[in-house]
Design a protein around this motif. Structure first.
Motif, PDB file in Angstrom:
ATOM      1  N   CYS A  70       0.820  -1.216   0.000  1.00 41.90           N
ATOM      2  CA  CYS A  70       0.000   0.000   0.000  1.00 41.90           C
ATOM      3  C   CYS A  70       0.851   1.260   0.000  1.00 41.90           C
ATOM      4  CB  CYS A  70      -0.927  -0.003   1.216  1.00 41.90           C
ATOM      5  SG  CYS A  70      -2.206  -1.286   1.177  1.00 41.90           S
ATOM      6  N   VAL A  71       1.778   1.348   0.940  1.00 37.91           N
ATOM      7  CA  VAL A  71       2.613   2.544   1.066  1.00 37.91           C
ATOM      8  C   VAL A  71       3.437   2.773  -0.196  1.00 37.91           C
ATOM      9  CG1 VAL A  71       4.515   3.612   2.353  1.00 37.91           C
ATOM     10  CG2 VAL A  71       2.732   2.330   3.580  1.00 37.91           C
ATOM     11  N   ASP A  72       3.967   1.693  -0.768  1.00 37.96           N
ATOM     12  CA  ASP A  72       4.835   1.811  -1.942  1.00 37.96           C
ATOM     13  C   ASP A  72       4.089   1.621  -3.262  1.00 37.96           C
ATOM     14  OD1 ASP A  72       7.636   2.133  -0.749  1.00 37.96           O
ATOM     15  OD2 ASP A  72       6.845   0.437   0.370  1.00 37.96           O
ATOM     16  N   ARG A  73       2.779   1.531  -3.176  1.00 39.51           N
ATOM     17  CA  ARG A  73       1.907   1.540  -4.353  1.00 39.51           C
ATOM     18  C   ARG A  73       2.297   0.497  -5.402  1.00 39.51           C
ATOM     19  NH1 ARG A  73       0.910   8.101  -5.290  1.00 39.51           N
ATOM     20  NH2 ARG A  73       0.138   8.509  -3.177  1.00 39.51           N
ATOM     21  N   TRP A  74       2.236  -0.759  -4.998  1.00 41.56           N
ATOM     22  CA  TRP A  74       2.477  -1.827  -5.960  1.00 41.56           C
ATOM     23  C   TRP A  74       1.454  -1.721  -7.086  1.00 41.56           C
ATOM     24  CZ3 TRP A  74       3.598  -6.976  -2.871  1.00 41.56           C
ATOM     25  CH2 TRP A  74       4.702  -6.766  -2.043  1.00 41.56           C
ATOM     26  N   HIS A  75       1.907  -1.920  -8.305  1.00 43.15           N
ATOM     27  CA  HIS A  75       1.029  -1.778  -9.472  1.00 43.15           C
ATOM     28  C   HIS A  75      -0.220  -2.650  -9.329  1.00 43.15           C
ATOM     29  CE1 HIS A  75      -0.388  -1.419 -13.563  1.00 43.15           C
ATOM     30  NE2 HIS A  75      -0.418  -2.733 -13.651  1.00 43.15           N
ATOM     31  N   GLY A  76      -1.369  -2.034  -9.574  1.00 40.91           N
ATOM     32  CA  GLY A  76      -2.631  -2.755  -9.581  1.00 40.91           C
ATOM     33  C   GLY A  76      -3.298  -2.892  -8.227  1.00 40.91           C
ATOM     34  N   ILE A  77      -2.668  -2.373  -7.174  1.00 40.80           N
ATOM     35  CA  ILE A  77      -3.214  -2.525  -5.824  1.00 40.80           C
ATOM     36  C   ILE A  77      -3.704  -1.177  -5.290  1.00 40.80           C
ATOM     37  CG2 ILE A  77      -2.623  -3.021  -3.412  1.00 40.80           C
ATOM     38  CD1 ILE A  77      -0.889  -5.274  -4.370  1.00 40.80           C
ATOM     39  N   SER A  78      -4.948  -1.172  -4.810  1.00 43.03           N
ATOM     40  CA  SER A  78      -5.531   0.025  -4.198  1.00 43.03           C
ATOM     41  C   SER A  78      -5.914  -0.299  -2.760  1.00 43.03           C
ATOM     42  CB  SER A  78      -6.768   0.488  -4.974  1.00 43.03           C
ATOM     43  OG  SER A  78      -6.441   0.774  -6.321  1.00 43.03           O
ATOM     44  N   CYS A  79      -5.666   0.647  -1.849  1.00 39.91           N
ATOM     45  CA  CYS A  79      -5.876   0.404  -0.425  1.00 39.91           C
ATOM     46  C   CYS A  79      -6.765   1.475   0.197  1.00 39.91           C
ATOM     47  CB  CYS A  79      -4.523   0.372   0.296  1.00 39.91           C
ATOM     48  SG  CYS A  79      -3.344  -0.799  -0.427  1.00 39.91           S
ATOM     49  N   ASP A  80      -7.137   1.254   1.454  1.00 46.52           N
ATOM     50  CA  ASP A  80      -7.909   2.264   2.158  1.00 46.52           C
ATOM     51  C   ASP A  80      -6.973   3.354   2.676  1.00 46.52           C
ATOM     52  OD1 ASP A  80      -6.613   1.216   4.353  1.00 46.52           O
ATOM     53  OD2 ASP A  80      -8.417   0.425   5.324  1.00 46.52           O
ATOM     54  N   SER A  81      -7.524   4.347   3.339  1.00 50.84           N
ATOM     55  CA  SER A  81      -6.747   5.517   3.754  1.00 50.84           C
ATOM     56  C   SER A  81      -5.708   5.202   4.830  1.00 50.84           C
ATOM     57  CB  SER A  81      -7.689   6.614   4.259  1.00 50.84           C
ATOM     58  OG  SER A  81      -8.466   6.146   5.352  1.00 50.84           O
ATOM     59  N   THR A  82      -5.859   4.077   5.522  1.00 53.48           N
ATOM     60  CA  THR A  82      -4.896   3.715   6.564  1.00 53.48           C
ATOM     61  C   THR A  82      -3.683   2.984   6.000  1.00 53.48           C
ATOM     62  OG1 THR A  82      -5.824   1.519   7.051  1.00 53.48           O
ATOM     63  CG2 THR A  82      -6.825   3.417   8.165  1.00 53.48           C
ATOM     64  N   ASN A  83      -3.760   2.587   4.737  1.00 53.14           N
ATOM     65  CA  ASN A  83      -2.710   1.777   4.092  1.00 53.14           C
ATOM     66  C   ASN A  83      -2.527   0.423   4.769  1.00 53.14           C
ATOM     67  OD1 ASN A  83      -2.002   3.493   1.989  1.00 53.14           O
ATOM     68  ND2 ASN A  83      -0.534   4.616   3.231  1.00 53.14           N
ATOM     69  N   GLU A  84      -3.553  -0.043   5.460  1.00 53.57           N
ATOM     70  CA  GLU A  84      -3.466  -1.324   6.148  1.00 53.57           C
ATOM     71  C   GLU A  84      -4.357  -2.391   5.511  1.00 53.57           C
ATOM     72  OE1 GLU A  84      -4.428  -0.526  10.184  1.00 53.57           O
ATOM     73  OE2 GLU A  84      -2.572   0.578  10.599  1.00 53.57           O
ATOM     74  N   ASN A  85      -5.286  -1.976   4.661  1.00 48.91           N
ATOM     75  CA  ASN A  85      -6.232  -2.917   4.060  1.00 48.91           C
ATOM     76  C   ASN A  85      -6.292  -2.745   2.550  1.00 48.91           C
ATOM     77  OD1 ASN A  85      -7.502  -4.015   6.617  1.00 48.91           O
ATOM     78  ND2 ASN A  85      -7.929  -1.834   6.871  1.00 48.91           N
ATOM     79  N   ILE A  86      -6.103  -3.841   1.826  1.00 52.10           N
ATOM     80  CA  ILE A  86      -6.182  -3.821   0.373  1.00 52.10           C
ATOM     81  C   ILE A  86      -7.641  -3.960  -0.045  1.00 52.10           C
ATOM     82  CG2 ILE A  86      -5.526  -5.027  -1.741  1.00 52.10           C
ATOM     83  CD1 ILE A  86      -2.950  -5.860  -0.345  1.00 52.10           C
ATOM     84  N   LEU A  87      -8.103  -3.037  -0.871  1.00 51.25           N
ATOM     85  CA  LEU A  87      -9.500  -3.033  -1.305  1.00 51.25           C
ATOM     86  C   LEU A  87      -9.674  -3.606  -2.712  1.00 51.25           C
ATOM     87  CD1 LEU A  87     -10.618   0.506  -0.038  1.00 51.25           C
ATOM     88  CD2 LEU A  87     -10.701  -1.696   1.166  1.00 51.25           C
ATOM     89  N   THR A  88      -8.726  -3.321  -3.598  1.00 53.97           N
ATOM     90  CA  THR A  88      -8.848  -3.755  -4.987  1.00 53.97           C
ATOM     91  C   THR A  88      -7.501  -4.236  -5.526  1.00 53.97           C
ATOM     92  OG1 THR A  88     -10.657  -2.211  -5.470  1.00 53.97           O
ATOM     93  CG2 THR A  88      -9.395  -3.025  -7.351  1.00 53.97           C
ATOM     94  N   ILE A  89      -7.548  -5.331  -6.262  1.00 53.92           N
ATOM     95  CA  ILE A  89      -6.400  -5.781  -7.044  1.00 53.92           C
ATOM     96  C   ILE A  89      -6.869  -5.853  -8.490  1.00 53.92           C
ATOM     97  CG2 ILE A  89      -4.784  -7.658  -7.500  1.00 53.92           C
ATOM     98  CD1 ILE A  89      -4.888  -8.393  -4.578  1.00 53.92           C
ATOM     99  N   ASP A  90      -6.253  -5.049  -9.346  1.00 51.06           N
ATOM    100  CA  ASP A  90      -6.643  -4.982 -10.753  1.00 51.06           C
ATOM    101  C   ASP A  90      -5.419  -5.264 -11.617  1.00 51.06           C
ATOM    102  OD1 ASP A  90      -7.621  -4.488 -13.260  1.00 51.06           O
ATOM    103  OD2 ASP A  90      -8.550  -2.568 -12.761  1.00 51.06           O
TER     104      ASP A  90
END
Length: 206
Positions: free
Chosen positions: A76-96
């Protein structure tokens, strides 16, 4: 008495507060480091990160069309391609990762990504093998798209464990066998696509 410190203060404001309190310099440094890390650094669980690392390896991530920052730091913090997270950067919401040249089998530990995942888009790749039953551990999924791959075997009965799933796309694969009756237990369904497969019966949702 000591006035409260508002964690919303930025760098210079925080300095003024701790200076007013007359704290020793080492405590000032500690407070600043704690305040900065609280707002800047979140992280997913070690299990989630390891699951994604395994997924990248199994799907030949080095050959993906794009795998920016994968396996570097935090997803989340380093913004892996295709991954979107919530505002806390602790929970992954979407993998595209649709159309990203994924080539391999879905790892059996895929459920370790966590129940926070809501959308999983893996369509238009070269994903082989069977659908692992552990996929059903992603209990928060709303949309699952595995269409236009090379998946084979039957649809696992455990897929009926999804209670919030709204859209399921398994079309244009090599799937065969009976459609599990457990799919009928998912009352949240809005869209179900099973066309262009070798499944030997169809299910209609009313």
């Amino acid at each position: 008495s000591m006035p409260p410190i508002n964690a919303e203060y930025g760098g210079s404001s925080m300095l003024k507060v701790v200076d007013y309190l007359g704290l020793p310099s080492y405590l000032i440094v500690l407070l600043l480091l704690t305040q900065n890390s609280y707002w800047v650094h979140g992280s997913v669980s070690p299990v989630t990160r390891q699951t994604l690392t395994n997924f990248h390896a199994e799907m030949k991530g080095k050959s993906w069309h794009k795998d920016t920052n994968w396996n570097k730091g935090d997803p989340c913090v380093d913004r892996w391609h295709g991954i979107s997270c919530d505002s806390t950067n602790e929970n992954i919401l979407t993998i595209d990762l649709r159309g990203n040249k994924l080539n391999g089998r879905i790892p059996s530990d895929i459920g370790g990504i966590g129940s926070s995942l809501m959308n999983l888009y893996l369509q238009n790749n070269k994903i082989k093998g069977t659908i692992p039953p552990s996929l059903s551990n992603l209990t928060g999924l709303l949309i699952l798209d595995l269409s236009f791959n090379q998946l084979e075997g039957s649809i696992p009965y455990e897929i009926g464990n999804f209670k919030e799933l709204r859209e399921l796309y398994l079309d244009s694969n090599l799937l065969s066998g009976q459609i599990p009756l457990s799919l009928a237990q998912i009352n949240s369904f809005e869209k179900l696509s099973l066309s262009e497969t070798n499944l030997n019966c169809s299910m209609s949702l009313v």
